[in-house]
Design an enzyme around this catalytic site. Structure first.
Site, PDB file in Angstrom:
ATOM      1  N   LYS A   1       0.836  -1.208   0.000  1.00 58.02           N
ATOM      2  CA  LYS A   1       0.000   0.000   0.000  1.00 58.02           C
ATOM      3  C   LYS A   1       0.878   1.269   0.000  1.00 58.02           C
ATOM      4  O   LYS A   1       2.097   1.199   0.118  1.00 58.02           O
ATOM      5  CB  LYS A   1      -0.916  -0.018   1.224  1.00 58.02           C
ATOM      6  CG  LYS A   1      -1.938  -1.167   1.204  1.00 58.02           C
ATOM      7  CD  LYS A   1      -2.950  -0.964   0.109  1.00 58.02           C
ATOM      8  CE  LYS A   1      -4.168  -1.875   0.246  1.00 58.02           C
ATOM      9  NZ  LYS A   1      -3.904  -3.279  -0.130  1.00 58.02           N
TER      10      LYS A   1
HETATM   11  C1  LIG Z   1      -9.720  -1.977  -1.034  1.00 57.79           C
HETATM   12  C2  LIG Z   1      -9.180  -2.782   0.100  1.00 57.79           C
HETATM   13  N1  LIG Z   1      -9.905  -2.891   1.213  1.00 57.79           N
HETATM   14  C3  LIG Z   1      -9.459  -3.590   2.274  1.00 57.79           C
HETATM   15  C4  LIG Z   1      -8.258  -4.238   2.243  1.00 57.79           C
HETATM   16  C5  LIG Z   1      -7.839  -5.055   3.418  1.00 57.79           C
HETATM   17  O1  LIG Z   1      -6.673  -4.591   3.991  1.00 57.79           O
HETATM   18  P1  LIG Z   1      -5.674  -5.606   4.751  1.00 57.79           P
HETATM   19  O2  LIG Z   1      -5.012  -6.464   3.740  1.00 57.79           O
HETATM   20  O3  LIG Z   1      -4.713  -4.677   5.451  1.00 57.79           O
HETATM   21  O4  LIG Z   1      -6.489  -6.375   5.725  1.00 57.79           O
HETATM   22  C6  LIG Z   1      -7.470  -4.152   1.111  1.00 57.79           C
HETATM   23  C7  LIG Z   1      -6.166  -4.845   1.078  1.00 57.79           C
HETATM   24  O5  LIG Z   1      -5.693  -5.375   0.150  1.00 57.79           O
HETATM   25  C8  LIG Z   1      -7.943  -3.416   0.003  1.00 57.79           C
HETATM   26  O6  LIG Z   1      -7.228  -3.309  -1.128  1.00 57.79           O
END
Ligand SMILES: Cc1ncc(COP(=O)(O)O)c(C=O)c1O
Length: 398
Positions: free
Chosen positions: A207
């Protein structure tokens, strides 16, 4: 700078020396982390401090991240999925409720909605130039059981928050923003994540603000903030850190929460990354600009999200839309043969086995577009050679 990860071989001048792909040695990987002495020092300081779980660095990160968003409250959490789960729990989402959510999305949103006992209702995107959720389709999907709208700022580009905000207000719905892609992003001067009732971020390694695993929840609402604080840590009224410092000696448990806390190591890395976010988002934007110049409108390719005055994108993703007659698997295989890693954001959630059987609404724009989307490599320190390697490979792979 003491080191970078070894993935970007074009950056080291190895372009053309045996592109491989598939074994982890890409000429240009999809994303790349830069590790330097400041990050190493920040992590080492935490290790030496003897306090590794949630403590003062998490608190400092929360203050700074809240300031970035212009939000009254910010909570650092274990990951972006936990952030969304906490937001849904804070608004009181539960069995019998429906939550409107774009299907062109990461599955975390639908899974967390389901875990609260509520039902995700999938909505369509605007179209090939704007892959965010369509306000008109949100309006069409609102029904008597709708409890909330959970938007996602696709690729770091804000959704049409003015129209969506009006709908939420008119129908008395909670508005949750999944801003996993959008730290530093803005719409008409307002920060992504801070335009609705509650906003969620991910700090996963790929990210814009990478810490490994991490996330945040932001809100201006005191009552929602108190819920998030409690649900994040088992519903306990004091933290281990408070007790360690002698600020509390006991605790009560006032609801059934989770352990969704962030630790000091990740917060320390996050603080360093926060200081670099704006510059890195800008660098990402420049690279996307180069992609757009070389590819948009060329041989049937388009790129969504043309620059707009009122949107400051965080440029998390560089996405192209393939011509209708170019099968995506073939294109991706050709890119791989040039050593260029690509990805897909996203296979629509309503097409997965776990969600296919739920009653579905028709999502014509998503169904038409999703098979044509390809995500190209993007990271702030991509060199000109890497960008050219990607655009050359795209044109050769058509
Ligand atoms: C749009 C979106 N929402 C939520 C998430 C979830 O985040 P995490 O992987 O930190 O749990 C991601 C992660 O890839 C994402 O791209």
């Amino acid at each position: 700078m003491t080191a970078t990860t070894g993935a970007d071989t074009a950056a080291r001048g190895a372009l053309g020396n045996g592109a491989s792909g598939g074994d982890g040695q890409w000429v240009v990987p999809l994303s790349d982390l830069r590790v330097d002495s400041e990050i190493e020092r920040a992590a080492a300081e935490v290790v030496r401090s003897g306090w590794w779980s949630m403590g003062p660095r998490v608190a400092e990160f929360e203050r700074e991240f809240g300031a970035l968003c212009g939000s009254k409250h910010a909570f650092a959490v274990a990951n972006g999925t936990a952030a969304i789960h906490l937001a849904l729990l804070a608004i009181g989402c539960g069995p019998g409720d429906e939550v409107l959510v774009p299907s062109l999305n990461f599955v975390a949103a639908a899974n967390t909605i389901t875990h609260t006992g509520a039902t995700p209702v999938f909505c369509d995107v605007v179209g090939p130039d704007d892959l965010t959720v369509d306000p008109a389709d949100i309006e069409a999907a609102i029904g008597p059981r709708t409890r909330a709208i959970l938007v996602m700022h696709y690729g770091g580009h804000s959704c049409r928050m003015d129209e969506i905000g009006v709908l939420a207000e008119r129908h008395g719905l909670a508005l949750i923003e999944d801003a996993a892609h959008a730290p530093g992003g803005k719409f008409r001067g307002r920060s992504c994540g801070a335009m609705g009732d509650i906003g969620c971020f991910s700090f996963f390694s790929n990210k814009n603000l990478p810490v490994g695993e991490g996330g945040a929840v932001v809100t201006d609402d005191d009552a929602l903030a108190e819920k998030v604080r409690l649900f994040r840590s088992h519903g306990m009224t004091t933290l281990t850190w408070d007790r360690h410092r002698g600020h509390a000696s006991s605790y009560d448990v006032v609801l059934q929460g989770f352990n969704y806390r962030l630790d000091e190591l990740r917060a320390a890395i996050g603080l360093v990354e926060l200081g670099r976010l704006e510059e890195r988002n800008r660098a990402r934007g420049n690279i996307v600009g180069r992609y757009r110049e070389a590819l948009h409108g060329v041989r049937g390719i388009t790129m969504p999200f043309a620059p707009r005055e009122d949107v400051l994108s965080s440029h998390h993703l560089a996405v192209i839309v393939l011509p209708v007659d170019r099968p995506r698997e073939e294109f991706q295989a050709a890119m791989k043969s040039h050593g260029i890693q690509t990805s897909v954001h996203y296979p629509p959630i309503h097409t997965f086995s776990a969600y296919r059987d739920q009653a579905q609404r028709s999502l014509p724009a998503t169904d038409a577009l999703a098979p044509r989307l390809v995500t190209l490599p993007l990271y702030p320190h991509m060199t000109d050679a890497s960008v050219s390697a990607v655009t050359d490979a795209v044109l050769a792979s058509l």
